[in-house]
Design an enzyme around this catalytic site. Structure first.
Site, short mmCIF file in Angstrom:
data_model
loop_
_atom_site.label_atom_id
_atom_site.label_comp_id
_atom_site.label_asym_id
_atom_site.label_seq_id
_atom_site.Cartn_x
_atom_site.Cartn_y
_atom_site.Cartn_z
N CYS A 108 -11.80 46.73 50.02
CA CYS A 108 -10.85 47.34 49.17
C CYS A 108 -11.18 48.98 49.12
O CYS A 108 -10.81 49.63 50.08
CB CYS A 108 -10.85 46.66 47.80
SG CYS A 108 -9.46 46.86 46.93
N HIS B 268 -10.29 41.37 48.92
CA HIS B 268 -11.30 40.76 48.51
C HIS B 268 -11.95 39.57 49.25
O HIS B 268 -11.81 38.46 48.64
CB HIS B 268 -11.60 40.86 47.12
CG HIS B 268 -11.58 42.10 46.54
ND1 HIS B 268 -12.81 42.84 46.38
CD2 HIS B 268 -10.58 42.80 46.08
CE1 HIS B 268 -12.30 44.14 45.84
NE2 HIS B 268 -10.92 44.05 45.37
N GLU C 135 -14.94 38.24 49.68
CA GLU C 135 -15.99 37.82 48.86
C GLU C 135 -15.48 36.66 48.00
O GLU C 135 -16.21 35.90 47.47
CB GLU C 135 -16.63 38.74 48.36
CG GLU C 135 -16.08 39.57 46.90
CD GLU C 135 -15.30 40.66 47.19
OE1 GLU C 135 -14.82 40.79 48.49
OE2 GLU C 135 -15.05 41.46 46.22
N1 GLN Z 1 -9.14 51.68 43.06
C1 GLN Z 1 -8.41 51.29 44.51
C2 GLN Z 1 -7.24 50.70 44.22
O1 GLN Z 1 -6.74 50.56 43.18
C3 GLN Z 1 -9.40 50.15 45.06
C4 GLN Z 1 -9.44 49.03 44.13
C5 GLN Z 1 -10.53 48.11 44.33
O2 GLN Z 1 -11.54 48.41 45.26
N2 GLN Z 1 -10.54 46.76 44.10
O3 GLN Z 1 -6.55 50.70 44.95
#
Ligand code: GLN
Length: 543
Positions: A381, A515, A517
């Site tokens: 992310c 994600h 994970e």
């Molecule tokens: N801050 C980033 C976004 O909102 C990444 C979010 C995250 O890593 N879950 O896109």
């Protein structure tokens, strides 16, 4: 068989591992052939944990259907493999918003709206909703008995216990027996008090799960049984273990699942098949080697912030028969150029999800280091977004590349998403809209590029993964980013949203917008974590 409800409360102190206890019981009942569901009732006023800092309450766990939930749901999924849903986590905030919305609509037909019965009814409705053929529903009540906040929840489960009768409800209470070194004794008094506290709200627990750092002498067990009005064999020792994946085996050895089944008058003659759990525990206890992974993040002060991540890395280790040592590093330290020295000797670098500008230059520097030194890099992310910014600055001709999360720029290679497609629907967001529940959340599909490394890792062309983000790599910068060595190897089906990038010129450099994970399980490690740890093992052989 109608669903039976097992309510799990906690006493004495917080952080007793109630979530893992509930999850492990779920796994045991499953191993006996029953269908289970697990739920969490959280007594705080936030509608969901999505707006809370991870350093306050730990990781926000995202479900397939896009709910932002408590991290215990992650334990439930990892132990049982049952995908959690929106309907598996509720908070005081959510209950009150429903009740107040109903009151505004006039649904209460002139009644005075009160905690009992209106709030408790709403809680009971939630507990019983969205269940079909589950044989057991395990409901964990967050917090510690005695907290003001949890009272409506305890009252609701007390009422439900009466309505369902003993045949269909069971109260399990998790407590702590502290060991006092100078006396050389495990103390039972806090447990007695905590059961009294439960009794004062009308709940008599039937099974006690006593956390202790050493075996409970029989005399103490008898004492607890006597003072807490619980059958002797239902006072179960929950001793500390070296790996959480040994918990189901341990509980079984202590007779926990047997006592639960006996309580419900269900057969106990056939032992559950725990061979898969034994296999995992053996692998954890006897690794053939080890690797060190640096996790460069911002919320390293509370390791619960990265719960699913550390578990998924451990699963990668299980898949490769190695121990994974995690080196948690605050990304802010890398803002000092020399700090990369601290990355020397690590076999892999992972930059996890995150929010806000603080520490980002450090994450970018960690990505540079991994690229230059050919160390396996896994960006998740925010970690993907940072790797993309790094590439854009280094070789994409965009020296001021940034994310619009940190302010306006004409080089925002990562930008705010204002429109995207969910199923057949167009989701629209505004820059100044609400923060709660408005990110791109839950499962989305992604197509993998033929011949790419990720296509080989997954072994399939189309995947679905869970998301939680507001910003996204801007596809319009694709030419510059490709020039900088990135391959756009995973895209949303409409080709608009870059979901995965990898580097051609590197042994293992992958950034994912989702994600992974969240979907990894000890019994089924996620392919990306399996492959990342395998790459770290190879890297370890090189040095
Ligand atoms: N801050 C980033 C976004 O909102 C990444 C979010 C995250 O890593 N879950 O896109």
């Amino acid at each position: 068989m109608a669903t039976r409800f097992i309510f799990v409360t906690g006493g004495v102190v917080s952080s007793l591992g109630k979530g893992i206890a509930a999850a492990a019981l779920g796994a045991l009942l499953q191993a006996r052939g029953y269908k289970v569901r697990l739920r969490k009732l959280d007594p705080y006023l936030n509608v969901d944990p999505g707006t809370m800092s991870p350093t306050q309450h730990g990781e926000v766990y995202v479900t397939d259907d896009g709910a932002e939930t408590d991290l215990d749901l992650g334990h439930y999924e990892r132990f049982t493999g049952v995908a959690s849903r929106q309907s598996d986590n509720v908070t005081t905030g959510k209950i009150y918003s429903t009740v107040i919305a109903k009151e505004r609509r006039g649904d209460y037909l002139g009644a005075t709206v009160q905690v009992i019965p209106h709030v408790t009814d709403a809680i009971k409705e939630f507990i019983r909703a969205d269940l079909t053929d589950e044989e057991f529903c395990i409901c964990e009540i967050g917090g510690t008995v005695g907290d003001i906040e949890s009272l409506p929840f305890l009252e609701a489960i007390r009422q439900l216990g009466n309505e369902l009768s003993d045949e269909r409800s069971l109260f399990v209470h998790v407590t702590l027996l502290p060991y006092i070194k100078t006396a050389g004794e495990l103390k039972t008094k806090p447990t007695q008090h905590s059961v009294k506290e439960l009794l004062s709200v009308g709940i008599q627990p039937e099974i006690l799960l006593c956390r202790a750092e050493r075996p409970i002498p029989d005399g103490e067990r008898k004492k607890i049984a006597l003072f807490c009005n619980i059958k002797h064999e239902r006072v179960i020792a929950a001793l500390d273990v070296d790996t959480i994946y040994a918990v189901p085996i341990n509980y079984h050895e202590q007779g926990f699942d047997e006592q639960v089944l006996r309580y419900f008058n269900l057969p106990t003659n056939k032992a559950p098949d725990l061979s898969r759990w034994r296999n995992i525990v053996d692998r954890v206890r006897q690794p053939e080697g080890e690797v060190t992974i640096a996790v460069v993040g911002k919320y390293t002060s509370l390791l619960d912030s990265y719960k699913s991540l550390s578990e998924a890395l451990a699963h990668g280790g299980i898949a490769n028969n190695v121990r994974v040592n995690l080196k948690w590093m605050d990304s802010q330290v890398f803002e000092d150029k020399n700090a990369t020295l601290q990355l020397e000797g690590v076999n892999g670098i992972l930059v996890p999800g995150g929010f806000g500008e603080r520490g980002t230059e450090g994450k970018i520097r960690a990505a540079s280091y991994a690229r230059e030194k050919q160390i396996p890099y896994f960006g998740i992310c925010f970690g993907m977004q940072m790797a993309v910014i790094e590439a854009a600055r280094y070789a994409g001709g965009l020296t001021k590349a940034t994310s619009s999360e940190f302010g306006q720029s004409d080089q925002a290679v990562v930008g705010l998403m204002t429109e995207w497609i969910k199923g057949n629907q167009l989701e629209v967001r505004k820059a100044n809209g609400d923060m709660g529940g408005t990110m791109r959340l839950g499962t989305y599909p992604c197509n993998l590029l033929k011949g790419s490394k990720v296509r080989e890792i997954y072994g399939i062309d189309h995947i679905t993964e869970r998301h939680r983000h507001r910003y996204e790599v801007n596809i319009n910068f694709r030419p510059q980013l490709e020039k900088a060595g990135l391959v756009f190897c995973g895209l949303s089906p409409d080709g608009q949203l870059p979901e995965i990038v990898e580097r051609k010129d590197h042994p293992w450099f992958i950034g994912v917008q989702f994600h992974p994970e969240l979907k990894s399980k000890p019994l089924d490690p996620h392919p990306l974590f399996r492959s990342f740890i395998a790459a770290a093992v190879r890297q370890g052989r090189l040095v």
